[in-house]
Design a protein around this motif. Structure first.
Motif, PDB file in Angstrom:
ATOM      1  N   LEU A  38       0.807  -1.220   0.000  1.00  0.00           N
ATOM      2  CA  LEU A  38       0.000   0.000   0.000  1.00  0.00           C
ATOM      3  C   LEU A  38       0.839   1.268   0.000  1.00  0.00           C
ATOM      4  N   GLY A  39       2.027   1.213   0.580  1.00  0.00           N
ATOM      5  CA  GLY A  39       2.857   2.404   0.682  1.00  0.00           C
ATOM      6  C   GLY A  39       2.508   3.230   1.911  1.00  0.00           C
ATOM      7  N   THR A  40       3.474   4.018   2.350  1.00  0.00           N
ATOM      8  CA  THR A  40       3.276   4.842   3.545  1.00  0.00           C
ATOM      9  C   THR A  40       2.260   5.946   3.311  1.00  0.00           C
ATOM     10  N   GLU A  41       2.205   6.463   2.108  1.00  0.00           N
ATOM     11  CA  GLU A  41       1.274   7.556   1.815  1.00  0.00           C
ATOM     12  C   GLU A  41      -0.169   7.140   2.102  1.00  0.00           C
ATOM     13  N   HIS A  42      -0.496   5.926   1.775  1.00  0.00           N
ATOM     14  CA  HIS A  42      -1.869   5.468   2.011  1.00  0.00           C
ATOM     15  C   HIS A  42      -2.164   5.420   3.512  1.00  0.00           C
ATOM     16  N   LEU A  43      -1.229   4.903   4.294  1.00  0.00           N
ATOM     17  CA  LEU A  43      -1.443   4.840   5.749  1.00  0.00           C
ATOM     18  C   LEU A  43      -1.524   6.235   6.350  1.00  0.00           C
ATOM     19  N   LEU A  44      -0.706   7.164   5.879  1.00  0.00           N
ATOM     20  CA  LEU A  44      -0.784   8.534   6.374  1.00  0.00           C
ATOM     21  C   LEU A  44      -2.085   9.196   5.968  1.00  0.00           C
ATOM     22  N   HIS A  45      -2.598   8.834   4.819  1.00  0.00           N
ATOM     23  CA  HIS A  45      -3.892   9.374   4.394  1.00  0.00           C
ATOM     24  C   HIS A  45      -4.998   8.891   5.333  1.00  0.00           C
ATOM     25  N   VAL A  46      -4.883   7.661   5.801  1.00  0.00           N
ATOM     26  CA  VAL A  46      -5.880   7.134   6.745  1.00  0.00           C
ATOM     27  C   VAL A  46      -5.724   7.781   8.113  1.00  0.00           C
ATOM     28  N   HIS A  90       8.353   5.969   2.650  1.00  0.00           N
ATOM     29  CA  HIS A  90       7.872   7.320   2.329  1.00  0.00           C
ATOM     30  C   HIS A  90       8.958   8.120   1.614  1.00  0.00           C
ATOM     31  N   HIS A  91      10.182   8.012   2.082  1.00  0.00           N
ATOM     32  CA  HIS A  91      11.308   8.699   1.455  1.00  0.00           C
ATOM     33  C   HIS A  91      11.475   8.251  -0.002  1.00  0.00           C
ATOM     34  N   LYS A  92      11.370   6.957  -0.208  1.00  0.00           N
ATOM     35  CA  LYS A  92      11.526   6.417  -1.562  1.00  0.00           C
ATOM     36  C   LYS A  92      10.414   6.905  -2.480  1.00  0.00           C
ATOM     37  N   SER A  93       9.169   6.862  -1.990  1.00  0.00           N
ATOM     38  CA  SER A  93       8.046   7.268  -2.840  1.00  0.00           C
ATOM     39  C   SER A  93       8.084   8.765  -3.135  1.00  0.00           C
ATOM     40  N   LEU A  94       8.451   9.588  -2.147  1.00  0.00           N
ATOM     41  CA  LEU A  94       8.515  11.035  -2.375  1.00  0.00           C
ATOM     42  C   LEU A  94       9.635  11.389  -3.339  1.00  0.00           C
ATOM     43  N   SER A  95      10.777  10.708  -3.201  1.00  0.00           N
ATOM     44  CA  SER A  95      11.897  11.026  -4.096  1.00  0.00           C
ATOM     45  C   SER A  95      11.593  10.635  -5.545  1.00  0.00           C
ATOM     46  N   TYR A  96      10.794   9.600  -5.752  1.00  0.00           N
ATOM     47  CA  TYR A  96      10.433   9.195  -7.117  1.00  0.00           C
ATOM     48  C   TYR A  96       9.380  10.112  -7.729  1.00  0.00           C
ATOM     49  N   SER A  97       8.483  10.607  -6.867  1.00  0.00           N
ATOM     50  CA  SER A  97       7.359  11.382  -7.402  1.00  0.00           C
ATOM     51  C   SER A  97       7.649  12.870  -7.499  1.00  0.00           C
ATOM     52  N   ASN A  98       8.747  13.353  -6.884  1.00  0.00           N
ATOM     53  CA  ASN A  98       9.063  14.781  -6.906  1.00  0.00           C
ATOM     54  C   ASN A  98      10.485  14.952  -7.383  1.00  0.00           C
ATOM     55  N   SER A  99      10.653  15.822  -8.334  1.00  0.00           N
ATOM     56  CA  SER A  99      11.998  16.092  -8.858  1.00  0.00           C
ATOM     57  C   SER A  99      12.675  17.237  -8.129  1.00  0.00           C
ATOM     58  N   ASN A 100      11.885  18.130  -7.537  1.00  0.00           N
ATOM     59  CA  ASN A 100      12.493  19.249  -6.818  1.00  0.00           C
ATOM     60  C   ASN A 100      12.805  18.842  -5.389  1.00  0.00           C
ATOM     61  N   ILE A 106      11.581  20.104  -2.580  1.00  0.00           N
ATOM     62  CA  ILE A 106      10.552  20.394  -1.574  1.00  0.00           C
ATOM     63  C   ILE A 106      10.117  19.124  -0.856  1.00  0.00           C
ATOM     64  N   TRP A 107      10.213  18.003  -1.519  1.00  0.00           N
ATOM     65  CA  TRP A 107       9.743  16.745  -0.921  1.00  0.00           C
ATOM     66  C   TRP A 107      10.530  16.402   0.341  1.00  0.00           C
ATOM     67  N   LEU A 108      11.811  16.795   0.389  1.00  0.00           N
ATOM     68  CA  LEU A 108      12.609  16.483   1.572  1.00  0.00           C
ATOM     69  C   LEU A 108      12.099  17.253   2.796  1.00  0.00           C
ATOM     70  N   ASP A 109      11.684  18.511   2.573  1.00  0.00           N
ATOM     71  CA  ASP A 109      11.105  19.270   3.683  1.00  0.00           C
ATOM     72  C   ASP A 109       9.821  18.619   4.186  1.00  0.00           C
ATOM     73  N   LYS A 110       9.025  18.118   3.261  1.00  0.00           N
ATOM     74  CA  LYS A 110       7.805  17.423   3.661  1.00  0.00           C
ATOM     75  C   LYS A 110       8.135  16.156   4.452  1.00  0.00           C
ATOM     76  N   TRP A 111       9.164  15.440   4.008  1.00  0.00           N
ATOM     77  CA  TRP A 111       9.571  14.234   4.716  1.00  0.00           C
ATOM     78  C   TRP A 111      10.082  14.571   6.120  1.00  0.00           C
ATOM     79  N   HIS A 112      10.864  15.663   6.202  1.00  0.00           N
ATOM     80  CA  HIS A 112      11.331  16.103   7.529  1.00  0.00           C
ATOM     81  C   HIS A 112      10.165  16.472   8.428  1.00  0.00           C
ATOM     82  N   GLU A 113       9.197  17.162   7.886  1.00  0.00           N
ATOM     83  CA  GLU A 113       8.042  17.571   8.685  1.00  0.00           C
ATOM     84  C   GLU A 113       7.247  16.368   9.177  1.00  0.00           C
TER      85      GLU A 113
END
Length: 1940
Positions: free
Chosen positions: A470-478, A510-520, A522-529
């Motif tokens: 499912l990926g971490t994004e799905h669990l965080l969405h729940v 989550h780190h892996k999915s964000l790095s694949y889906s975002n080229s800029n 900003i995703w690292l700041d979201k991961w840190h948050e």
């Protein structure tokens, strides 16, 4: 990081017969190709590694041989030799593998000759008849099949012979196994050989399967077919034999499947045959003849569970599920296997079987995946294996029931099973083109898992498996709060590893999915948050115990995964620190920053340089602050940041050295043991880092010198010198801390660090690279300081000092002078006879130190006087070990002294107890023996004589003291006398203690003295004291405590001595044995002695004395397979499990007791003569020593017999089975508590639980009592040790499915018992007889709860219990109704709570009903109450859905229809109170909603009506004896408070109140309730006001009722109410309150202050009242000083009295709460009184308050010290270094003294302040009185210490005063200097110095040991005076300079 030591490889060399070697030599003589020569050279080598090299040369030569040489006989002979070498080698020898590789590479035309040679050698091996050599042959067969083609060819040529040999070996092994019963070691080796034989046969058939099958079916090879069938028969016998290890059974099952496949002509037949075997459907009439003959034991309708289990394992392992031939039959078999496994898993309960089941189920999932991956997989199989299928449901049920299993292996297999189950589902739906995030199975599984509580350990691994799909994004969405929830769970150690693994899986995904889906970026700041910020916030704000496991588990994983996050962490924490500096509650941002930096440096993510800003990451000042931070964790992290490094050779910078010395100056006195250990550990890392760093520097310096780089070499030499100077300065700091009176924490820390330095930089190894070893820093004075540590009362300090002193050369100790050494030795010998127990420990350490010195023998000769030390100079040349000689001499001397003392004790025990208690001598002997290597003694004959004397002495001493120790009366009958009582009274006490003993000293009163000839004379007087005179004529007295201590300690030391002799002395089994020191007969006698002591023990303390030695004796026996012709078990039984009549005589060893080897069942009958405790521990010791690899037959048989005895029912008068049943229950309790039995005891838990519950129905109290204890133990064994204070938390509970899956027998049993119990609780006719098991049943059911993961498995459902639990709630006993209500809650699912509550409310009677049973009403209401409480506290319920569910269930309407139960129409106050409690719950939760619905409005109206009609609002008279009155009053009061809270919440949120609540006047109601006559009501109101004060609402409430509050404060008599009133007044504004108090009380300020001071210092008031009064008085004083300065002159006496009260509250004799209140008061008055330059209280009183601060900063309680250290926040400092910092009390004391000096200088009171501080230095001047009182020290109690502060260090405080006074003198001016006062101070100091010197000279030699207290007191006094004189001299010099 240190390098790992390279593992040495040992290779056994080839050893051939002489004839073979001669043959090789003859071949070498005619060999033209040098092959024979190489072989000869190889066999002549003795090193196996060199032989391997030689074999490689032989292989190289063989590869170069020409094909023309195939007929050369020399070559043939050499090849035969090589084959022989290969066969003769052990299979594990690396040389064999080398030979195999070499032979495999020879030319093809020569391989046949090798094979022939191997066949010849193998044939000889197979002809071996000795069964002991079978294992070697089997290993050789397996080696041939292990990646050795030539060996495989060899075995193939000899297929029938090899199989026949294996069949013969297996048959003989099975016969041999029957004779090995009880011999676990031999049986284990036999089982290994059987396993290897089965494996060899199976591997052989698998490797040669085509050949074997062809020979059997095509060639009709009858011998091969016969041997295969015979082997198949052997495997079947092994599989069906319960006496075979399960590992062998499992392998045999796999072999059966392999051989069956060989015997079948077509592989398609195999699935059907296996399927029929499992079902028992194979008919012998229709089965093949070979199958009936070989596997007849398997052709039965019902096979045993284990047999079925292993057959399933064999099928799953040996069948290929991918091939086409399996077809639909194979798929059906696969599905059938899981249907077999699931019921088997619920029936098998042994730990080994449970582990096997979990592994096989996991194996099934792997096979299912293989089948799904096959191209021949059918859609039908996919349908049966997807997540919605019945198979998946069964597997999920298994996972849920076992994911918290106690066995780690089962939990691991369950996790793997769940992961494979997800793979199976995904593989089965792969072609449906469905995304995982929309798959219904995955989504439902995720929702169910998230709904589980976090205490379920299986939740973590399961969620981690789902993340892969499912990926971490799905669990965080729940659930967005998922990261924070996981981090909060990690506050508990048991959950931290699981939570950290899930946390890691989530953030990595989550780190892996964000790095694949975002080229800029900003995703690292979201991961840190999402992941880093919550972790850092919790580190800052969480309590230390909450964050310790986050730091240990999660932070390193996060930082290693994302090193770039370090800069984000530093910026985040520094910003947080700058905005919220001065955090005092938790570690704060500074602590979190230290933690992150320490972790980063330890893992090599940052490098600290010499840069002052530490690589621009953090300022050094912050680290300095952290090193003295109040919280231990912050200090440790800061120290770790400095000490730890990823590279162990990293250079220690100069800045780090300064920081470390700063740390040591303030942190050696830390009170926490764990912190001390961490400091020591980090210092060890530091010293190793210095050592290894110095090695690198030295090598680098030598290299630089070699290349003529002198400047760089000088820099390196400077670094080495800095290391050396640093180590010496550390030694200086440490030795300076070892002053007289140093605390235990300081001494422990110092000695440990010094020991580390001595170990890491030893003096014996020569100069280190740094040129430092500890002996260089130790002079005789420091050595004497270490020697003085022996007088510490702490054993750890003595041990550390002893170990440290042994590391120094003898001259360092300063004992070279013979007279000095003799004095020390004489003191040690004197201390061994002291009446104080700790003195003999000191004597033992001194003697053990002195026996390492060369001059002990002459000194001992002088000390002995006329005594001759036998053996001190005899045969010295026969022993090179001087330590052994010295030890023998000392033990001989002590033994001679002890024998004479025992002789005196036999005449008069009272005299011996007072003058020469014997335990000290025995303790010293024990100490000397413990420091010898007793199994390597050289003076054997002398030691044998000494051992014999020691054993006889022990028996003799035991006979003297055992009557007191084994008294039937406890020691409490003898009072702890500090004054000498008269002899008659003491004799009376002794007679009471020993009513059955006949020793003459218990029947004759003796008043003892000694005449000039030393003869003891009995005086007839009964009125004189029991006084004795020594030869000098000095009087001393004996007390009862001395007698007890002498006897108990002597018995303890005897037990330790005999146990030591048995444990460590070599055994002399025969008279001819040369090295043995203790004979078998002596061991038997010691065993008889322990047995008799155990039998005579009448209470636990006496028993444990003998039990310690008994355990050591058992440990010695375990080293011998047989002992004097008996096995270990027989020896233990002979000594312990025997029929022994109760004895009342004196203790001793009874050689006449008969011995009987008994069965465990008979032992229970014997146990009626043996105390229960002995029998219990006996069985624990015997059963836990059974090897874990065995079948635990002894445990099984014992448990079966015990359970049968414990389950006896149907008693009759005089039934003889009662006593054995009691003992059986108690032994079962001991066995279930024994952790050493592990999971082997779990299969018996269910039967034990049944026995405990049924035993509680016994009419015999002893049976019920033992059953209750057993039941409690079983609860702990099942649910674990209680981990929290919450009785109803789910941490110590489990789901009903898990419980009944593990113990399925209990489901019908408990259900039947509940049915029986519930039928008795609600009978008509007023029968209130309760079933005895009611409470136990409800208690165990309350430990269960349903899970959201529960399915529809009806067999083990919790639903059938619910009606019975509800009915139990009707019980007439209140406590039973309450526990029934609590037990009901976990049985009701969350989504069924409201419907259940509604049905319960409906069952309540209406107001018109006449038949009303109040017990039923109360039970029902309690159930409603607990269900609603659990429902509202559920974490997963949103407020919106909550309100909607309440509406849908119509709960509010049901409550309103039963409101009459809360009013006076209901005559029962208890049920009224319970119904009101339900109202309170609804008020608390409905008050959160802003909905003005009609139903809620009606509820508020009903609530107001209940309050208005209640007794508290109307004048209704009740007496306090009315049943349930207090409960009702408290409930109605709590309801009123709940409504007030609702009003407060609405007002605080600026929302309008419901109209119906406007009519409620809180102030008016509170005033009325505060005047209510029952104090319980007043207490609740006052507590509510105190709690609401935090919300700010109480201020407005109290403002309207100040008159009531003041009146209550003046008139309240109830202590709890008065304390709360005073606390409430403290919260109010004193400026407004004080004038009103004067008006209402008609008192002025002076009278009010006097009144409150009387409360503060009144001895008859409680501590709570005094604390509150002291706090309120401080507010008054502060207000009067600041705002009424013109009146301060009038109240000056009262202000002085207040200062005196504060000073009195700081005394160490006060309770901790009082001292804590004083600390808070001092903190509050600091700005206005302490640090006010105007000194409003005057200088003397201000200095008294400052002295109070200093006293509390040295308080023993850390909480008090930390509280008063907060004063620093109110004192302005010139530097901001420690401003707003939470520092350690040690530093706070230093800073506060400096602050006081600055205040004195600022206010111009330099001279008066200096005079007062100097007087503090000098102390109170009671040296003379103390010296006189010192004569009375010896008469004080042996153990009573009085009020002692173990943390404060007087000399440390004195040195701090000196430090600041010297600085004060240099900076301050003394305009008011009084020369006369100065001279007076100087004279007083000089007089006291002379007096102290005089007293020190009057002490005997070596006073630190013989007069410890006086010596320590005088040393501290001398330090005081010396420091005072030094300060006065400084002032004298300063004033003389000023005058010039």
């Amino acid at each position: 990081m240190g390098l790992k030591k390279k593992k040495e490889i040992h290779v056994d060399a080839i050893v051939l017969d002489v004839q073979v070697v001669e043959k090789i030599k003859s071949l070498a003589a005619v060999d033209e190709h040098n092959l024979a020569s190489l072989i000869l050279k190889c066999v002549q080598l003795t090193d196996g590694v060199q032989q391997i090299q030689q074999v490689k040369q032989i292989a190289s030569l063989l590869q170069r041989l020409n094909s023309d040489l195939t007929q050369d006989p020399v070559i043939h002979g050499c090849l035969d030799i090589l084959a022989l070498m290969y066969i003769s080698l052990n299979s594990k020898n690396p040389l064999k593998r080398a030979l195999a590789r070499s032979l495999s590479n020879i030319p093809t035309n020569l391989q046949n000759y090798i094979v022939k040679g191997l066949i010849t050698c193998m044939q000889e091996e197979l002809l071996i008849e000795d069964m002991c050599l079978y294992g070697k042959v089997i290993d050789g067969i397996l080696a041939c099949l292990d990646d050795f083609p030539l060996g495989e060819m060899t075995v193939g040529h000899m297929l029938v012979e090899v199989l026949q040999f294996l069949q013969k070996a297996l048959c003989e092994y099975q016969v041999e196994n029957r004779s090995f019963s009880g011999n676990h070691i031999a049986r284990t080796q036999l089982m290994h050989n059987v396993l290897m034989a089965v494996k060899a046969a199976m591997v052989l058939i698998q490797r040669l399967q085509p050949i074997v099958k062809e020979r059997i079916h095509r060639d009709n090879d009858t011998p091969l077919g016969e041997v295969v069938c015979e082997l198949l028969n052997c495997f079947t016998n092994l599989l069906t034999n319960d006496d075979i290890l399960q590992t062998v059974q499992g392998t045999s099952a796999m072999a059966i499947i392999v051989f069956v496949k060989i015997m079948l002509q077509s592989e398609e037949e195999c699935p059907d045959l296996v399927n029929n075997l499992l079902f028992g459907a194979v008919k012998k009439d229709h089965a093949p003849e070979w199958l009936v003959r070989s596997c007849g034991n398997l052709l039965i309708p019902e096979l045993p569970d284990l047999t079925l289990l292993f057959l399933c394992q064999g099928a799953l392992s040996m069948l290929d599920w991918r091939i086409e031939s399996m077809g639909q039959r194979g798929e059906q078999l696969l599905l059938n296997i899981v249907t077999f496994l699931m019921p088997i898993s619920s029936r098998l309960k042994e730990s080994s079987a449970v582990m096997s089941t979990s592994k096989i189920l996991n194996l099934w999932t792997s096979s299912a995946l293989d089948a799904l991956d096959s191209e021949f997989c059918s859609q039908t199989l996919k349908k049966h294996l997807n997540g919605h299928s019945e198979v998946a449901g069964m597997l999920l049920e298994y996972v849920y029931a076992h994911w918290e299993h106690p066995l780690d292996a089962v939990r691991h297999q369950t996790k793997s099973l769940f992961r494979n189950l997800l793979k199976i589902h995904w593989a089965s739906v792969k072609g449906c083109n469905t995304a995982a995030t929309s798959d219904h199975f995955f989504l439902k599984l995720t929702a169910d898992l998230l709904a589980l509580d976090w205490h379920v350990k299986g939740k973590y691994a399961s969620l981690a498996c789902l993340v892969e799909y499912l990926g971490t994004e799905h669990l965080l969405h729940v659930d967005r709060t998922l990261p924070l929830q996981i981090l909060e769970v990690m506050s508990e150690q048991s959950f931290a590893p699981y939570a950290s693994d899930l946390f890691q899986t989530l953030f990595m995904n989550h780190h892996k999915s964000l790095s694949y889906s975002n080229s800029n970026g900003i995703w690292l700041d979201k991961w840190h948050e999402t992941w880093v910020s919550p972790l850092l916030t919790l580190l800052c704000e969480g309590e230390p115990f909450q964050t310790v496991y986050i730091i240990e588990y999660s932070l390193p994983k996060l930082m290693k995964f994302s090193p770039e996050s370090l800069s984000h962490m530093i910026c985040f924490l520094q910003a947080l620190y700058n905005s919220h500096s001065g955090c005092h509650v938790n570690r704060g941002a500074l602590g979190a920053l230290m933690t992150c930096l320490r972790t980063a440096r330890a893992y090599g993510l940052m490098v600290i340089t010499e840069d002052p800003t530490w690589d621009s990451l953090i300022a050094t000042g912050l680290i300095r602050q952290a090193l003295v931070h109040r919280h231990d964790e912050v200090r440790i992290d800061a120290l770790g940041l400095i000490c730890e490094s990823h590279r162990s050779t990293e250079v220690l910078s100069l800045a780090e050295m300064h920081l470390l010395k700063f740390f040591l100056s303030y942190n050696l006195n830390t009170q926490s043991p764990s912190v001390r250990q961490q400091i020591i550990c980090l210092m060890k890392k530091l010293f190793f880092r210095i050592q290894q760093g110095a090695q690198v520097l030295l090598r680098e310096m030598l290299r630089k010198n070699g290349i003529n780089s002198e400047s760089q070499a000088e820099d390196l030499a400077l670094s080495l010198q800095q290391y050396k100077d640093f180590l010496f300065s550390v030694c200086d700091i440490l030795f300076e801390a070892l002053f007289p009176g140093a605390s235990f924490p300081t001494m422990f820390s110092v000695l440990n660090i010094l020991r580390l330095m001595a170990d890491i930089y030893p003096s014996s190894g020569g100069q280190s690279q740094i040129g430092f070893h500890l002996a260089l820093a130790v002079n005789p004075a420091r050595a004497q300081t270490l020697l003085t540590c022996f007088v510490s009362s702490f054993q750890e300090v003595k041990q550390l000092a002893f170990e440290l002193l042994l590391k120094f050369p003898f001259p360092v100790l300063g004992l070279q002078d013979a007279q000095t050494f003799q004095q020390f030795l004489q003191v040690a010998l004197d201390l061994s006879t002291s009446t104080y127990p700790h003195d003999c420990v000191t004597a033992s350490y001194l003697l053990n130190l002195f026996i390492h010195q060369e001059g002990i023998l002459p000194a001992l000769q002088v000390c002995s006087g006329t005594k001759q030390i036998s053996g001190d100079h005899e045969d010295d040349t026969c022993c090179d070990d001087f330590l052994e000689q010295h030890a023998l001499a000392v033990i001989t001397y002590l033994l001679e002294c002890l024998n004479s003392e025992i002789q005196k004790a036999e005449k008069c025990l009272l005299q011996a107890s007072a003058s020469n208690p014997m335990y000290g001598r025995v303790h010293c002997i024990n100490g000397v023996l413990q420091h010898l290597c007793l199994n390597k003694l050289s003076m054997v004959n002398k030691w044998r004589q000494v051992v014999t004397k020691l054993i006889l002495m022990s028996y003799r001493l035991s006979d003297v003291v055992s009557p007191v120790v084994q008294s039937s009366s406890p020691e409490g009958l003898i009072p702890v006398d500090t004054d000498s009582g008269d002899a008659a009274y003491l004799q009376k006490i002794l007679n009471e203690v020993q009513p059955r003993d006949t020793n003459d000293y218990f029947t004759h009163t003796r008043l003892l003295t000694e005449d000039q000839d030393g003869q003891t004379v009995a005086l007839p007087s009964d009125e004189q004291c029991v006084d004795m005179k020594e030869k000098e004529g000095q009087m001393y007295a004996v007390t009862a405590q001395m007698v007890l201590v002498c006897c108990w300690r002597s018995m303890k030391e005897i037990s330790m001595l005999l146990g030591l002799l048995c444990q460590h002395l070599p055994l002399q089994l025969t008279p001819e044995s040369k090295g043995g020191l203790i004979t078998a007969e002596q061991v038997k006698d010691i065993g008889q002695y322990f047995k008799f002591q155990l039998l005579q023990s009448r209470h636990r303390g006496a028993f444990e004395l003998a039990y310690v030695g008994f355990i050591k004796l058992i440990g010695m026996l375990t080293r011998f397979r047989s002992f004097a012709g008996l096995s270990l078990q027989e020896v233990v039984q002979c000594h312990l499990i025997e029929r022994a009549p109760p004895s009342t005589g004196a203790a001793g060893h009874d050689a006449g007791c008969s011995r009987h080897i008994v069965h465990p069942a008979v032992a229970q009958e014997v146990s009626m003569y043996i105390p229960i405790r002995i029998t219990s521990l006996l069985y624990s010791a015997l059963l836990s020593s059974e090897p874990k690899t065995s079948s635990t037959s002894l445990l099984k048989q014992t448990m079966t017999d015990l359970l049968s005895l414990a389950s006896v029912s149907g008693y009759q008068d005089g039934d003889a089975s009662i006593i054995p049943q009691v003992h059986a229950l108690n032994i079962l309790r001991a066995l279930f508590r024994d952790a050493r039995l592990g999971e082997n005891i779990i299969p018996f838990v269910a039967d034990g639980m049944q026995a405990a519950i049924m035993g509680f129905t016994s009419p015999v109290w002893a049976v019920r009592n033992s059953s209750t204890l057993l039941f409690s133990t079983l609860l702990t064994r099942i649910f674990g040790v209680k981990k929290g204070k919450d009785e109803h938390a789910k941490k110590n509970r489990m789901t009903g499915r898990e419980f009944f899956t593990r113990f399925p027998v209990l489901h019908p049993f408990l259900l039947k018992q509940m049915e029986t119990v519930s039928s008795t609780v609600d009978r008509d006719g007023g029968n209130t007889k309760l079933h005895p098991s009611l409470f136990l049943l409800l208690l165990i059911l309350s430990k269960l709860y349903p899970s959201p993961m529960d399915g529809t498995h009806s067999a083990l459902s919790l639903a059938p219990f619910i009606p019975f639990i509800i009915r139990c709630g009707y019980c007439p006993v209140y406590r039973s109704r309450e526990i029934a209500a609590r037990a009901l809650v976990p049985f009701v699912m969350v989504d069924q709570v409201l419907s259940t509550v509604s049905s319960l409310l409906t069952s309540l009677p209406s107001i018109h009903d006449t038949d009303v049973w109040q017990n039923r009403i109360h039970g029902t209401l309690l159930q409603v109450l607990h269900l609603l409480q659990s429902f509202f506290e559920s974490k997963h319920r949103a407020n919106s859905s909550l309100l909607q569910e309440l509406y849908n269930s119509d709960i509010i309407a049901c409550i309103r229809t039963k409101n009459w139960l809360a009013k006076r129409k209901n005559p029962c106050l208890v049920t009224r109170a319970t119904f009101i409690d339900i109202h309170i719950i609804l008020c608390n939760y409905l008050g959160k909603f802003r909905n003005k619905d009609a139903a809620i409005t009606g509820f508020w109206e009903d609530t107001l009506e209940i309050i208005a009609e209640s007794e508290v609002m109307q004048d209704v008279c009740y007496t306090s004896v009315a049943p349930g009155l207090m409960q009702y009053l408290q409930s109605i009061t709590q309801l009123i408070i709940s409504l007030i809270v609702v009003i407060a919440d609405h007002k605080s949120s600026c929302e309008t109140l419901p109209d119906v609540l406007h009519q409620l006047n809180p102030s008016q109601i509170f005033c009325r309730l505060l005047q209510y006559k029952f104090y319980e009501v007043r207490v609740l109101i006052l507590q509510a006001l105190l709690e609401e004060e935090v919300k700010g609402y109480a201020q407005s409430l109290v403002s309207g009722m100040q008159e009531t509050m003041i009146t209550l404060a003046m008139e309240e008599k109830q202590p709890e109410c008065l304390s709360k009133v005073l606390k409430l007044l403290c919260y109010l504004d004193i400026k407004m309150l004080l004038p009103r108090m004067m008006i209402y009380s008609l008192m002025n300020e002076k009278e009010l202050l006097n009144w409150i001071l009387k409360l503060a210092c009144g001895p008859h008031y409680s501590t709570e009242i005094q604390n509150a009064a002291l706090t309120f008085s401080a507010k008054m004083v502060t207000h009067l000083v600041e705002n009424c300065q013109e009146q301060t002159e009038d109240i000056k006496p009262e202000l002085s009295q207040w200062v005196h009260t504060v000073e009195q509250s700081c005394g160490c004799e006060q309770q901790t709460e009082m001292r804590l209140a004083a600390a808070e008061v001092l903190f509050g008055v600091t700005p206005s009184l302490l640090d006010n330059p105007q000194l409003p209280l005057g200088l003397p009183d201000t200095l008294i308050l400052w002295n109070c601060v200093f006293t509390l900063l040295q308080d023993e309680e850390q909480l008090v010290r930390n509280s008063v250290a907060d004063i620093l926040r109110e004192i302005p400092f010139p530097s901001d270094t420690y401003k707003e910092a939470a520092v350690t009390p040690s530093l706070a004391l230093d800073l506060c003294i400096g602050a006081l000096c600055q205040l004195l200088k600022k206010t111009g009171h330099a001279w008066p302040g200096f005079r007062t501080l100097t007087e503090w230095l000098l102390g109170e001047g009671d040296t003379e009185r103390n010296a006189e009182d010192g004569q009375l020290v010896e008469d004080e109690s042996l153990f009573e210490k009085g009020e002692v502060n173990l943390w404060a260090e007087k000399i440390a405080y004195i040195r701090l005063l000196k430090k600041h006074l010297v600085h004060f003198i240099s900076e301050a001016s003394f305009p008011s200097f009084q020369k006369a006062e100065f001279v007076q101070l100087t004279d007083v100091a000089s007089f006291r110095a002379q007096h102290v010197d005089k007293l020190l000279l009057a002490l005997p030699p070596v006073p630190q040991f013989c007069k410890t207290l006086e010596y320590m007191r005088l040393c501290i006094e001398r330090e005081r005076i010396t420091v005072a004189q030094s300060v006065l001299n400084c002032l004298k010099e300063q004033m003389s300079v000023d005058c010039c």
